[in-house]
Motif scaffolding. Structure first.
Motif, short mmCIF file in Angstrom:
data_model
loop_
_atom_site.label_atom_id
_atom_site.label_comp_id
_atom_site.label_asym_id
_atom_site.label_seq_id
_atom_site.Cartn_x
_atom_site.Cartn_y
_atom_site.Cartn_z
N MET A 102 0.85 -1.18 0.00
CA MET A 102 0.00 0.00 0.00
C MET A 102 0.88 1.23 0.00
O MET A 102 1.95 1.25 0.61
N LEU A 103 0.46 2.28 -0.64
CA LEU A 103 1.30 3.44 -0.87
C LEU A 103 0.51 4.72 -0.62
O LEU A 103 -0.60 4.88 -1.14
N THR A 104 1.06 5.63 0.17
CA THR A 104 0.44 6.92 0.42
C THR A 104 1.50 8.01 0.22
O THR A 104 2.60 7.90 0.77
N VAL A 105 1.16 9.03 -0.57
CA VAL A 105 2.09 10.13 -0.83
C VAL A 105 1.39 11.43 -0.45
O VAL A 105 0.38 11.80 -1.04
N ASN A 106 1.93 12.11 0.56
CA ASN A 106 1.36 13.38 1.03
C ASN A 106 -0.14 13.23 1.29
O ASN A 106 -0.95 14.06 0.87
N GLU A 107 -0.50 12.12 1.98
CA GLU A 107 -1.88 11.80 2.38
C GLU A 107 -2.80 11.49 1.20
O GLU A 107 -4.02 11.49 1.35
N VAL A 140 2.39 -0.54 -4.52
CA VAL A 140 0.95 -0.25 -4.47
C VAL A 140 0.16 -1.52 -4.16
O VAL A 140 -0.80 -1.51 -3.40
N ALA A 141 0.57 -2.63 -4.76
CA ALA A 141 -0.17 -3.88 -4.60
C ALA A 141 0.11 -4.59 -3.29
O ALA A 141 -0.63 -5.49 -2.89
N ALA A 142 1.18 -4.19 -2.59
CA ALA A 142 1.60 -4.92 -1.40
C ALA A 142 0.60 -4.76 -0.26
O ALA A 142 -0.07 -3.74 -0.14
N PRO A 143 0.49 -5.77 0.62
CA PRO A 143 -0.52 -5.77 1.68
C PRO A 143 -0.06 -5.04 2.93
O PRO A 143 1.12 -4.79 3.14
N ILE A 144 -1.03 -4.72 3.77
CA ILE A 144 -0.74 -4.22 5.11
C ILE A 144 -1.55 -5.04 6.10
O ILE A 144 -2.50 -5.72 5.73
N ALA A 145 -1.16 -4.95 7.35
CA ALA A 145 -1.92 -5.66 8.39
C ALA A 145 -3.24 -4.96 8.61
O ALA A 145 -3.31 -3.74 8.68
N SER A 146 -4.29 -5.74 8.71
CA SER A 146 -5.61 -5.18 8.98
C SER A 146 -5.64 -4.51 10.34
O SER A 146 -5.03 -5.00 11.29
N VAL A 164 -4.50 -7.03 4.13
CA VAL A 164 -5.36 -6.53 3.07
C VAL A 164 -4.54 -5.71 2.09
O VAL A 164 -3.46 -5.22 2.40
N SER A 165 -5.07 -5.55 0.89
CA SER A 165 -4.45 -4.72 -0.13
C SER A 165 -5.54 -3.99 -0.89
O SER A 165 -6.66 -4.48 -1.02
N VAL A 166 -5.22 -2.81 -1.40
CA VAL A 166 -6.18 -2.10 -2.23
C VAL A 166 -5.98 -2.46 -3.70
O VAL A 166 -6.59 -1.86 -4.58
N SER A 167 -5.13 -3.42 -3.97
CA SER A 167 -4.88 -3.84 -5.35
C SER A 167 -5.78 -5.01 -5.73
O SER A 167 -5.81 -6.02 -5.04
N SER A 168 -6.48 -4.87 -6.85
CA SER A 168 -7.34 -5.97 -7.31
C SER A 168 -6.53 -7.16 -7.80
O SER A 168 -7.04 -8.27 -7.90
N SER A 169 -5.25 -6.94 -8.10
CA SER A 169 -4.41 -8.04 -8.60
C SER A 169 -3.66 -8.75 -7.48
O SER A 169 -2.96 -9.73 -7.72
N GLN A 172 4.51 -10.87 9.38
CA GLN A 172 4.60 -9.45 9.65
C GLN A 172 4.52 -8.69 8.33
O GLN A 172 5.07 -9.09 7.32
N SER A 173 3.82 -7.56 8.36
CA SER A 173 3.71 -6.74 7.16
C SER A 173 4.89 -5.79 7.09
O SER A 173 5.28 -5.18 8.07
N THR A 174 5.48 -5.66 5.93
CA THR A 174 6.54 -4.68 5.74
C THR A 174 6.17 -3.75 4.59
O THR A 174 7.01 -3.23 3.91
N GLN A 175 4.89 -3.56 4.37
CA GLN A 175 4.51 -3.00 3.08
C GLN A 175 3.85 -1.63 3.08
O GLN A 175 3.78 -1.00 2.04
N GLU A 176 3.31 -1.17 4.17
CA GLU A 176 2.61 0.11 4.12
C GLU A 176 3.64 1.23 4.08
O GLU A 176 4.27 1.57 5.08
N LYS A 177 3.82 1.83 2.91
CA LYS A 177 4.85 2.85 2.74
C LYS A 177 4.20 4.22 2.60
O LYS A 177 3.27 4.41 1.82
N ILE A 178 4.70 5.16 3.38
CA ILE A 178 4.13 6.49 3.43
C ILE A 178 5.23 7.49 3.07
O ILE A 178 6.34 7.42 3.62
#
Length: 411
Positions: free
Chosen positions: A1-6, A63-69, A77-82, A101-107
């Protein structure tokens, strides 16, 4: 999951994103944008065409990578349909018995910070491959590392817990149900028949659980501050001097200098293991542990993150670490195995240090297999399993219950 400047960058339907927010599975955001639109409007214009093509696959993976719910332990969960994680569910195919462990939520605070991270991650590709080989070499030689440091440290920890000088970890492991151990049992013995990866994983997790339970005041722990954005575990502050230096060396970094590695090395020193070689061996076990923790994208902590943490607690580990390279596993093993043996030469002792009896025809010399010292028969008549026996020159390593002196028998 990816967030840039909110701004949430996503790859699914708008309704899918909103549903995840309503269910509390992902955090709220200021606005959202489809990943293809975001890339073409905000990122690609800042890059040359060839660099854009080079960085785009990593961007898509993030973008496709998961984060912990946010509301269910062990759910990703992931916001990627793929993504196999969309819309929610336990990760299928993770190694049996291991935590997740999730290592994927990048901000990121800006487009520039995102681009710097993408460039750094791609530039570190070769080093990540070297880290993979190093971790595999550690796992392939795990018995040596167990004898060298893991089992010794765990025995010392359990002895301290038995004597009530340290606290016993209770409840679930920090690394999840798969890492839980019965601390009232002999951990080394209980794990003896487990697979190598499970032994590595559970033993290092046990050491870390012990650290968290006893709250050691690890020196230099504050040096990890400022490496992450708002303490987000996997969102690096790209303007931090340590981050900038690691990027300039094309080192693989993911979460900043490892405070966990610092804690474990310091705890080992408090538990009586303080020589350079043993602590370096522990650091390499921690590298492999984080590498094999089931994630996608990258290690929870990378080689340089672990080693810079370890060396900031024990400077002697620097003899094994160079800031601009990742060593080969066999190089590490040769360096470890070159350590001198504590086995004392027969002609170095004339009297038993235990009772002061002179050695002679009727009083033979015997070596303690734990410390390598020379004693008479009465002062070395006890036996016990020695985790890492003193190496007798020219002989194969001994195993089983071995002769030890009174001091070593009493711990």
């Amino acid at each position: 999951m990816l967030t840039v400047n909110e701004v949430l960058v996503f790859d699914c339907t708008d309704e899918g994103v909103e549903q995840l927010v309503r269910e509390g599975k992902i955090r709220r955001f200021r606005s959202k944008q489809l990943k293809t639109t975001f890339w073409s409007a905000h990122v690609a214009p800042r890059l040359a065409a060839d660099e854009s093509a080079l960085l785009l696959p990593t961007f898509n993976d993030w973008v496709a990578a998961p984060i912990a719910s946010g509301n269910s332990h062990g759910q990703f969960v992931s916001v990627s349909s793929s993504s196999p994680f969309a819309p929610a569910g336990r990760l299928n195919g993770a190694p049996t018995g291991l935590a997740m462990q999730s290592t994927q939520e990048k901000i990121f605070t800006s487009i520039d910070a995102l681009i710097n991270a993408l460039r750094g991650h791609v530039a570190a590709t070769d080093n990540r491959q070297k880290e993979e080989r190093l971790a595999l070499d550690v796992l392939a030689n795990i018995k040596m590392f167990e004898r060298y440091v893991l089992d010794r440290l765990i025995v010392n920890i359990q002895r301290a817990i038995t004597h009530k000088t340290r606290n016993r970890p209770a409840g679930e492991s920090y690394y999840g149900p798969g890492a839980k151990l019965d601390w009232t049992r002999d951990i080394v013995d209980a794990l003896a028949t487990e697979l190598p990866l499970t032994r590595l994983y559970k033993k290092v997790a046990a050491i870390h659980d012990f650290c968290r339970c006893n709250r050691f005041e690890t020196p230099n722990r504050g040096t990890t501050r400022g490496m992450r954005i708002d303490n987000e575990k996997y969102s690096l502050a790209e303007d931090n001097p340590w981050i900038v230096n690691q990027r300039s060396l094309n080192n693989s970094i993911w979460a900043g200098k490892s405070g966990s590695a610092m804690d474990m090395v310091y705890a080992a020193k408090q538990m009586g293991i303080d020589d350079d070689d043993s602590l370096a061996a522990l650091a390499f076990c921690i590298v492999a542990f984080f590498h094999f923790m089931p994630t996608s994208q990258s290690s929870t902590h990378t080689y340089h993150e672990v080693m810079t943490g370890a060396t900031s607690v024990h400077k002697g580990i620097e003899t094994f670490y160079k800031a601009a390279e990742v060593p080969g596993g066999q190089d590490v093993f040769r360096q470890l195995q070159s350590r001198p043996s504590p086995w004392k030469p027969d002609d170095s002792v004339q009297r038993c240090p235990g009772c002061n009896t002179a050695f002679g025809v009727f009083t033979r010399k015997h070596h303690c297999r734990a410390c390598g010292g020379i004693f008479c028969a009465d002062c070395s008549k006890e036996t016990r399993a020695v985790v890492m026996p003193a190496i007798r020159p020219g002989k194969a390593p001994e195993t089983g219950n071995l002769r030890v002196c009174k001091s070593c028998a009493n711990g």
